[in-house]
Each structure stands twice: as C-alpha cells, then as structure tokens.
Design a protein around this motif. Structure first.
Motif, PDB file in Angstrom:
ATOM      1  N   ASP A 155      38.981  34.275  20.419  1.00  0.00           N
ATOM      2  CA  ASP A 155      37.890  33.944  19.513  1.00  0.00           C
ATOM      3  C   ASP A 155      36.593  33.880  20.316  1.00  0.00           C
ATOM      4  OD1 ASP A 155      36.172  33.013  17.595  1.00  0.00           O
ATOM      5  OD2 ASP A 155      36.978  30.977  17.558  1.00  0.00           O
ATOM      6  N   ASP A 156      36.032  35.044  20.596  1.00  0.00           N
ATOM      7  CA  ASP A 156      34.823  35.099  21.409  1.00  0.00           C
ATOM      8  C   ASP A 156      33.635  34.438  20.715  1.00  0.00           C
ATOM      9  OD1 ASP A 156      36.169  36.468  23.417  1.00  0.00           O
ATOM     10  OD2 ASP A 156      35.735  38.426  22.529  1.00  0.00           O
ATOM     11  N   SER A 157      33.687  34.386  19.382  1.00  0.00           N
ATOM     12  CA  SER A 157      32.566  33.807  18.645  1.00  0.00           C
ATOM     13  C   SER A 157      32.526  32.287  18.757  1.00  0.00           C
ATOM     14  CB  SER A 157      32.664  34.190  17.158  1.00  0.00           C
ATOM     15  OG  SER A 157      33.739  33.500  16.535  1.00  0.00           O
ATOM     16  N   GLY A 158      33.665  31.679  19.074  1.00  0.00           N
ATOM     17  CA  GLY A 158      33.739  30.230  19.133  1.00  0.00           C
ATOM     18  C   GLY A 158      33.707  29.569  17.774  1.00  0.00           C
ATOM     19  N   TRP A 159      33.871  30.364  16.712  1.00  0.00           N
ATOM     20  CA  TRP A 159      33.724  29.827  15.351  1.00  0.00           C
ATOM     21  C   TRP A 159      34.785  28.781  15.025  1.00  0.00           C
ATOM     22  CZ3 TRP A 159      36.599  30.506  10.640  1.00  0.00           C
ATOM     23  CH2 TRP A 159      35.939  30.015   9.502  1.00  0.00           C
ATOM     24  N   LEU A 160      36.028  29.034  15.408  1.00  0.00           N
ATOM     25  CA  LEU A 160      37.093  28.080  15.093  1.00  0.00           C
ATOM     26  C   LEU A 160      36.843  26.740  15.788  1.00  0.00           C
ATOM     27  CD1 LEU A 160      40.294  30.325  15.272  1.00  0.00           C
ATOM     28  CD2 LEU A 160      39.275  29.316  13.228  1.00  0.00           C
ATOM     29  N   ALA A 161      36.429  26.792  17.029  1.00  0.00           N
ATOM     30  CA  ALA A 161      36.151  25.553  17.768  1.00  0.00           C
ATOM     31  C   ALA A 161      34.988  24.801  17.130  1.00  0.00           C
ATOM     32  CB  ALA A 161      35.844  25.865  19.230  1.00  0.00           C
ATOM     33  N   ASP A 162      33.949  25.528  16.726  1.00  0.00           N
ATOM     34  CA  ASP A 162      32.798  24.882  16.091  1.00  0.00           C
ATOM     35  C   ASP A 162      33.188  24.257  14.759  1.00  0.00           C
ATOM     36  OD1 ASP A 162      31.232  25.674  18.184  1.00  0.00           O
ATOM     37  OD2 ASP A 162      30.365  27.411  17.146  1.00  0.00           O
ATOM     38  N   LEU A 163      34.115  24.903  14.053  1.00  0.00           N
ATOM     39  CA  LEU A 163      34.517  24.429  12.726  1.00  0.00           C
ATOM     40  C   LEU A 163      35.193  23.063  12.797  1.00  0.00           C
ATOM     41  CD1 LEU A 163      34.440  25.600   9.788  1.00  0.00           C
ATOM     42  CD2 LEU A 163      36.807  26.317  10.155  1.00  0.00           C
ATOM     43  N   VAL A 164      35.865  22.779  13.901  1.00  0.00           N
ATOM     44  CA  VAL A 164      36.617  21.519  14.013  1.00  0.00           C
ATOM     45  C   VAL A 164      35.933  20.527  14.948  1.00  0.00           C
ATOM     46  CG1 VAL A 164      38.792  22.691  13.521  1.00  0.00           C
ATOM     47  CG2 VAL A 164      38.077  22.378  15.901  1.00  0.00           C
ATOM     48  N   GLU A 165      34.713  20.812  15.340  1.00  0.00           N
ATOM     49  CA  GLU A 165      34.027  19.956  16.309  1.00  0.00           C
ATOM     50  C   GLU A 165      33.661  18.597  15.724  1.00  0.00           C
ATOM     51  OE1 GLU A 165      30.168  20.123  19.324  1.00  0.00           O
ATOM     52  OE2 GLU A 165      30.402  21.640  17.747  1.00  0.00           O
ATOM     53  N   ARG A 166      33.174  18.568  14.494  1.00  0.00           N
ATOM     54  CA  ARG A 166      32.712  17.318  13.895  1.00  0.00           C
ATOM     55  C   ARG A 166      33.879  16.469  13.407  1.00  0.00           C
ATOM     56  NH1 ARG A 166      29.571  18.739   9.012  1.00  0.00           N
ATOM     57  NH2 ARG A 166      29.124  16.498   8.954  1.00  0.00           N
ATOM     58  N   ASP A 167      33.690  15.153  13.403  1.00  0.00           N
ATOM     59  CA  ASP A 167      34.659  14.251  12.793  1.00  0.00           C
ATOM     60  C   ASP A 167      34.350  14.139  11.306  1.00  0.00           C
ATOM     61  OD1 ASP A 167      36.208  13.574  15.036  1.00  0.00           O
ATOM     62  OD2 ASP A 167      34.668  12.158  15.700  1.00  0.00           O
TER      63      ASP A 167
END
Length: 273
Positions: free
Chosen positions: A36-48
């Motif tokens: 996931d070069d875009s980092g989208w999945l990580a960004d999607l779950v970053e917030r609580d």
C-alpha cells in the motif's frame, strides 16, 4: 419514505482490532508485491473513533478506489461471527453514514447519499441508486436488485444481478465480480467487471447515447414509454417529429422500474440474436 436513520444506533468499534487487521492485510499485500504505497489504509485507521458509522464516514473525505474493497473485509474480520441479517421495510433513503455487519434486505427501493458499507450481501426488491459525490458504496458480498443506478464510487466484492445496471457520471467507477443483467449501460461511467447481459453498451459503444446503432437497438429492446424528445435538439425543429427521433431516457426507465412496471418489450431480443 422511511427515515434515513432507519432506527440505527452507533455500533461501537474496537480500533485496536481494526489496526491489527490492517497490519495483516498490509503484510499480505507486501508478500505479493502489492504494498500500500499510498498509505491510505494506515491513514484510515489512524484516528481513535467510537463507532463503525464514524469509521465509514471517513470515506466521504478520503478514498482510494483500488483499496476500497478492504473496508468491508477489515470490518468483517474485526467483528467476527457476529454477523446478522437485517431487513428494512419500505423505501429507504440513506443520507447519513451507514454500516451493517452481515446481509441487508430492503423491501422497497434503496437510495444512498452517504458512505455505505455492508460486509455481507444486499438484496433490494426495487432499485438501488447512489448519488455522487456524497456516496461511497462498498459491499462485501453480492447485490441483487431490479435495477442498479450508480453515479458514485460503487464496489461490490461479489456479483451483481439485476434487470438493468446503468452507470452515469465520469468521475467514479463501478467495480464488481460479474454483472448479470438484461441491460447494462456505461454512460460515461467506467465499469470494471465481467458482464453477462442481453444488451451491453460500454463507454466506447454508448457515446452518451449517440453511438452507432445505440438508439435503434434500445428501441427494439425497451418499451416506448422510456423514450422522449431529445432535450439537446434545436427547439425550432418540427414539434411533430417522428417517434423514432426520440431518445432513450434513463430517468423514465428507472421510474418504471421503481413502480414495478415492465421496461422490456415482450418479444425483446438484442440486435444480432
């Protein structure tokens, strides 16, 4: 029409479980050289966040269409074997973020004007319609309906079965396994799916209704009531223009589908059959 909240109460979300699921997904993608070069999945779950409704609401402001299919998958994995079948009675207009773990049945039409995620399959007695740019639809299973009318981003991990599937508006895409329908039209709206249809017009064929032979094939296939005078024609043209000069009108077709009226000629067969 039924209230858009449909009696929903927020479903609490375990963000730690969601993050663990994403880590596994990212590792699996990396193992197949699809990181996931875009980092989208990580960004999607970053917030609580407090609920799954809040989680899917993010899709309105951030979206990677190529990774959208991971959303129902990660939610299903985190929620485990708690899936249920939910039935909604009557026409439904969803204008707030919607999430359900399991299968969804709608005894009527379903309009979607917000992020909409179902981990299982969706069965609609009438028409499914979404509305760009407000809607993002992600279905983990199949979709069955009388008609599917999409202008937004719609992803169906399984197949779509319907009488008519119509994609409109060029900023979004319809993704599915296989579409099985009598009529499929890509009206300036890309479809990424296998298509099994009696009559199918892709982007190049349809040309916003002006493709070679398009109107003739549609007239042989559909009832007269879904054709109307072309609004783009010069207003000074003869008001008594020949019926054959009328153009297919998707709005009229879907109005009949919603009313349960026939849209195909009794002896309809696609040209060349």
């Amino acid at each position: 029409m039924a209230d858009d909240k449909n009696g929903d109460t927020p479903l609490p979300i375990d963000m730690a479980a969601i993050r663990r699921t994403v880590e596994v997904m990212q590792a699996e993608r990396a193992a197949t050289f699809e990181a996931d070069d875009s980092g989208w999945l990580a960004d999607l779950v970053e917030r609580d966040l407090d609920s799954y409704q809040e989680f899917v609401a993010q899709l309105r402001v951030t979206l990677d269409p190529d990774l959208l299919g991971y959303v129902p998958e990660m939610c299903a994995e985190a929620l485990g074997d708690t899936a249920t079948t939910r039935t909604l009675i009557g026409d439904q207009q969803v204008d707030t973020p919607f999430f359900h773990h399991g299968d969804l049945v709608v005894k009527g039409d379903l309009g979607v004007g917000a992020p909409f995620v179902v981990t299982g399959s969706v069965t609609v007695e009438g028409v499914v319609g979404d509305r760009a740019p407000y809607s993002v639809v992600a279905i983990g299973g199949t979709v069955k309906a009388r008609g599917v009318l999409t202008s937004g981003e719609m992803l169906v991990m399984g197949d779509i079965e319907a009488d008519v599937v119509y994609g409109d508006y060029n900023d979004s895409t319809l993704h599915a396994g296989t579409i099985r329908a009598r009529l499929v039209i890509e009206d300036d709206h890309e479809t990424i799916a296998g298509v099994e249809a009696d009559l199918y017009f892709d982007l190049d064929d349809y040309q916003q209704g002006y493709g070679d032979g398009v109107q003739e094939q549609l007239r042989a296939f559909l009832v007269d009531e879904v054709f109307a005078a072309d609004e783009d024609e010069d207003a000074d043209e003869d008001e008594n223009e020949d019926e054959d000069e009328e153009m297919f009108d998707a709005g009229l077709l879907f109005a009949r589908l919603r009313e349960g009226l026939p849209v195909f000629r009794a002896d309809a067969a696609p040209e060349g059959c």
